[in-house]
Enzyme design. Structure first.
Site: not given
Length: 360
Positions: A82, A85, A178, A255, A293, A295, A298, A323
């Site tokens: 990024d 800004g 913008q 994001d 799941c 992950c 889990c 997770h």
């Protein structure tokens, strides 16, 4: 320009990733509490770093000497930076923004810092991310119409300066639309940027205080003016329901800090809603956060994870962050598959009913 959900592939120097995709936020070359090995296991394909923060520490020259952002953090995949800004808007002290650039005081030590479009391009090229973003003038909402228009037109001028200053051929550069909540300003911004040789376009200036309904309305008014032949990125958004709405509108990239921030505060996202991991009703609950799941969180029970938070063990926030990132990647994959098989509307409708609320 037509909109609607779409599935694609984004080619970068660090490999090709499938879209739509969600990018975990690694502001300081680190996704909080998550090592890069486990981050890759969540299904993430691109990680976001930040120009403002990395410029202040450790400095872009340190990252460049390490071989660029991906090498510096040990990440095997693609990266995006990024422009800084939003951080100027949200973090810096004593900000003065003119057409020339932004002058402000560092939020770390109060040191004077100046950031122009040319500075942002120089820093991002040194950081070496696969995708860089133009510097834009970000306005919190609500704001006076004159200030919103000023920021939009300044961002367009800065877009041209970023293009002129950007010279790294192996790094894509995205422009940022913008215009606040004004459909006409959004149209002017999007159409002007579409006529510039950016590699992709982002919708910026949302999720800055306007509320979910205003964000959806503004996105719907903006997307018809976004080019269809380049990636479309909705910056800083958001909740799982927002991702579904964004994909429905034709967004390819997202994001947000939400999955890890909520993970650190004991909130787990599931396909059945949000699960509050500190809740007393989970004390004896031996189920995982979510059946099916893959992950690491889990592999444990809700009871155990609740215990970790109540005991102040750092493992709790780490596991729930993992997770949440996995859930976001799985959501993106489900939406992609639904697009490819022509079932997006039905799948999205079902997900919306289940995902926006508290889990059992």
């Amino acid at each position: 320009m037509p909109g609607g959900p779409r599935a694609g592939r984004l080619a970068t120097p660090h490999g090709t990733v499938q879209t739509p995709l969600f990018m975990p936020v690694g502001t300081l070359a680190s996704v909080k509490g998550v090592d890069v090995g486990r981050l890759a296991d969540t299904g993430a394909g691109v990680v976001l770093g930040n120009t403002y923060h990395l410029h202040l520490r450790p400095g872009e020259e340190v990252v460049q000497a390490a071989g660029g952002l991906a090498a510096f953090m040990g990440w095997p995949g693609a990266t995006l930076t990024d422009s800084g800004g939003f951080q100027i808007f949200s973090l810096a002290d004593q900000v003065q923004i003119t057409d020339a650039g932004a002058s402000f005081r560092s939020h770390i030590d109060g040191a004077a810092v100046r950031l122009t479009p040319e500075d942002s391009m120089r820093i991002q090229q040194s950081l070496g991310a696969d995708i860089a973003m133009q510097l834009d003038d970000v306005v919190g909402l609500p704001a006076e119409p004159a200030r919103v228009e000023e920021a939009m037109r300044r961002s367009l001028a800065w877009a041209e300066r970023c293009l002129a200053a950007h010279s790294r051929p192996d790094q894509a550069l995205f422009g940022i639309v913008q215009g606040g909540l004004d459909p006409q300003l959004r149209r002017v911004s999007a159409e002007a940027l579409a006529g510039m040789p950016f590699d992709g376009l982002a919708v910026g200036g949302l999720s800055v205080g306007e509320g979910a309904e205003a964000m959806r309305t503004t996105l719907a008014a903006t997307m018809p003016h976004m080019p269809v032949d380049r990636p479309r990125y909705l910056m800083g958004v958001g909740r799982p329901i927002d991702l579904i709405d964004g994909v429905a509108a034709g967004i390819d990239m997202f994001d947000c800090v939400l999955p890890t921030r909520c993970g650190r505060t004991a909130l787990a996202f599931t396909f059945a809603g949000v699960l509050k991991m500190r809740h007393a009703r989970l004390r004896d609950d031996l189920r995982p956060i979510e059946e099916g799941c893959p992950c690491p969180a889990c592999r444990h029970s809700r009871s155990y994870l609740r215990h970790l938070f109540l005991a102040g063990e750092m493992l709790g926030p780490i596991l729930v962050s993992l997770h949440n990132l996995t859930m976001y990647a799985r959501l993106m994959q489900q939406l992609r598959e639904a697009i490819l098989c022509g079932a997006f509307e039905a799948v999205a409708a079902g997900l919306r009913q289940q995902i926006d609320g508290d889990a059992d």
